[in-house]
Design an enzyme around this catalytic site. Structure first.
Site, mmCIF file in Angstrom:
data_model
loop_
_atom_site.group_PDB
_atom_site.id
_atom_site.type_symbol
_atom_site.label_atom_id
_atom_site.label_comp_id
_atom_site.label_asym_id
_atom_site.label_seq_id
_atom_site.Cartn_x
_atom_site.Cartn_y
_atom_site.Cartn_z
ATOM 1 C CE LYS A 114 62.489 21.072 -57.721
ATOM 2 N NZ LYS A 114 61.453 22.095 -57.940
ATOM 3 C CE LYS A 195 59.025 12.923 -53.061
ATOM 4 N NZ LYS A 195 58.404 14.205 -52.843
ATOM 5 C CE LYS A 198 56.132 16.078 -61.080
ATOM 6 N NZ LYS A 198 56.172 16.438 -59.653
HETATM 7 P P1 ADP Z 1 56.545 14.766 -56.850
HETATM 8 O O1 ADP Z 1 57.410 14.198 -55.768
HETATM 9 O O2 ADP Z 1 55.655 13.769 -57.470
HETATM 10 O O3 ADP Z 1 57.379 15.550 -57.852
HETATM 11 P P2 ADP Z 1 55.849 17.361 -55.865
HETATM 12 O O4 ADP Z 1 57.256 17.551 -55.469
HETATM 13 O O5 ADP Z 1 55.309 18.133 -57.018
HETATM 14 O O6 ADP Z 1 55.583 15.809 -56.141
HETATM 15 O O7 ADP Z 1 54.953 17.581 -54.580
HETATM 16 C C1 ADP Z 1 53.815 18.387 -54.459
HETATM 17 C C2 ADP Z 1 53.340 18.297 -53.025
HETATM 18 O O8 ADP Z 1 52.993 16.956 -52.680
HETATM 19 C C3 ADP Z 1 54.388 18.728 -52.005
HETATM 20 O O9 ADP Z 1 53.749 19.481 -50.994
HETATM 21 C C4 ADP Z 1 54.929 17.442 -51.458
HETATM 22 O O10 ADP Z 1 55.387 17.573 -50.147
HETATM 23 C C5 ADP Z 1 53.721 16.511 -51.534
HETATM 24 N N1 ADP Z 1 54.153 15.131 -51.774
HETATM 25 C C6 ADP Z 1 54.732 14.679 -52.919
HETATM 26 N N2 ADP Z 1 54.997 13.354 -52.838
HETATM 27 C C7 ADP Z 1 54.591 12.963 -51.602
HETATM 28 C C8 ADP Z 1 54.592 11.711 -50.908
HETATM 29 N N3 ADP Z 1 55.058 10.599 -51.480
HETATM 30 N N4 ADP Z 1 54.079 11.657 -49.649
HETATM 31 C C9 ADP Z 1 53.588 12.778 -49.068
HETATM 32 N N5 ADP Z 1 53.557 13.985 -49.656
HETATM 33 C C10 ADP Z 1 54.054 14.098 -50.912
HETATM 34 NA NA NA Z 2 59.359 16.592 -56.891
#
Ligand code: ADP
Ligand code: NA
Length: 328
Positions: A114, A195, A198
């Site tokens: 990060k 994946k 956001k």
């Molecule tokens: P982002 O990747 O959008 O920043 P976060 O890291 O805030 O999302 O993820 C919040 C939750 O959603 C976590 O538990 C993460 O494992 C799940 N998550 C995020 N993106 C995915 C994805 N593409 N597929 C499955 N689970 C996801």
């Molecule tokens: Na993230």
């Protein structure tokens, strides 16, 4: 016997959760309410460890809470609250920080990932896993639903709990990871090797829960597939189509095998058209309910204040115990 206590949090870092958040995490939050005593929180203290916009953070936290209610988190069965409304989180984090070795904290790999993406790296981002440990230990949590990426942080939480209990006497329940049943990672619609996130390609590849139905249809129609015309599950060779199959199976309450049979001999056009209907039928009502929760500002605030009060009852007991043990 008493139900296991579960705790989980999500950051209010965008205006809407996306389908990856829902299928990878939030759907399980809803399901766990049947078997667990659940504490769910919007972790705004964590959100400020990277650049954030103070003009929108408060509203994003409320919109996040409204989405959680809309997708089925039930405040009569679970405790839903906003982290900054429970000051004990920051207070216990300070104590735990004073029990954490600098080298131990430096081994957290997520910080390295990060911080590499930030122009300015904060101490808050470095101590983030210690705040996470406080989040968990305050509630005497039995189980923490985690994905693979959070395993190391939960290990640190366990180490800190065990060390504190050994040094000062029994204070914290040592939590176990609860590996949520394997959900395929949802991929970006325009770059299916990445994946859905956001922070990925751009809004075209991400299905947001609060998208308008027409936006969702457009995104699905323009989702990247391949030059064949065969609806077949093959994540290696056909990542785009396989991702759409995962989404279809999850939201359409069916299986990939059944879908392959159903679309044998049909092209991607039919498949995407039907998927768009499945997605909008499923997510449309969630978006509509979110708007309803946001329309009644006073009621939403009451729900969140009640949630924070209930959380504080548990959190303040644990903090008082820790204060006493530390010698305050
Ligand atoms: P982002 O990747 O959008 O920043 P976060 O890291 O805030 O999302 O993820 C919040 C939750 O959603 C976590 O538990 C993460 O494992 C799940 N998550 C995020 N993106 C995915 C994805 N593409 N597929 C499955 N689970 C996801
Ligand atoms: Na993230």
């Amino acid at each position: 016997d008493r139900k296991p206590r579960v705790l989980s949090g999500i950051q209010p870092t965008s205006d809407s959760f996306h389908l990856g958040n829902y299928l990878g995490a939030l759907r399980q939050w809803v399901a766990l309410q049947d078997t667990a005593d659940a504490f769910y929180m919007v972790v705004d203290l964590h959100a400020i460890t990277v650049d954030h916009d103070p003009k929108v953070l408060h509203e994003r936290s409320r919109v996040s809470a409204a989405q959680l209610l809309a997708l089925g988190v039930d405040p009569d069965r679970s405790d839903l609250f906003i982290q900054s409304q429970v000051p004990e989180h920051a207070m216990l984090a300070w104590i735990l920080g004073s029990e954490t070795g600098f080298g131990e904290a430096s081994r957290m790999t997520q910080f390295k990932d990060k911080s590499a993406k930030q122009e300015r790296t904060t101490v808050g981002l470095f101590t983030y896993p210690i705040l996470q440990a406080a989040d968990i230990l305050l509630y005497q949590t039995d189980q923490v639903p985690v994905g693979e990426d959070q395993r190391q942080h939960l290990e640190l939480t366990r180490d800190l709990a065990i060390r504190f209990n050994t040094t000062y006497g029994q204070t914290f329940k040592v939590p176990d990871p609860f590996i949520v049943k394997e959900t395929a990672t949802i991929k970006d619609l325009t770059e299916p090797e990445k994946k859905m996130s956001k922070s990925s390609s751009g809004p075209r590849g991400v299905l947001y829960l609060l998208d308008e139905p027409n936006q969702m249809r457009k995104k699905i129609k323009s989702a990247v597939t391949d030059s064949e015309a065969e609806v077949r599950y093959d994540p290696e060779k056909k990542p785009g189509v396989s991702n759409l199959l995962n989404i279809y199976a999850a939201l359409g309450h069916t299986t990939i095998e059944k879908l392959e049979a159903e679309y044998a001999g049909k092209g991607y056009g039919d498949f995407k058209g039907d998927l768009a209907e499945v997605v909008t039928d499923y997510l449309g009502p969630i978006a509509a309910r979110t708007k309803e929760y946001l329309a009644d500002k006073a009621e939403l605030d009451r729900t969140l204040v009640k949630g924070a009060e209930k959380a504080r009852q548990v959190a303040s007991r644990t903090l008082a115990k820790a204060y006493k043990k530390i010698g305050f």
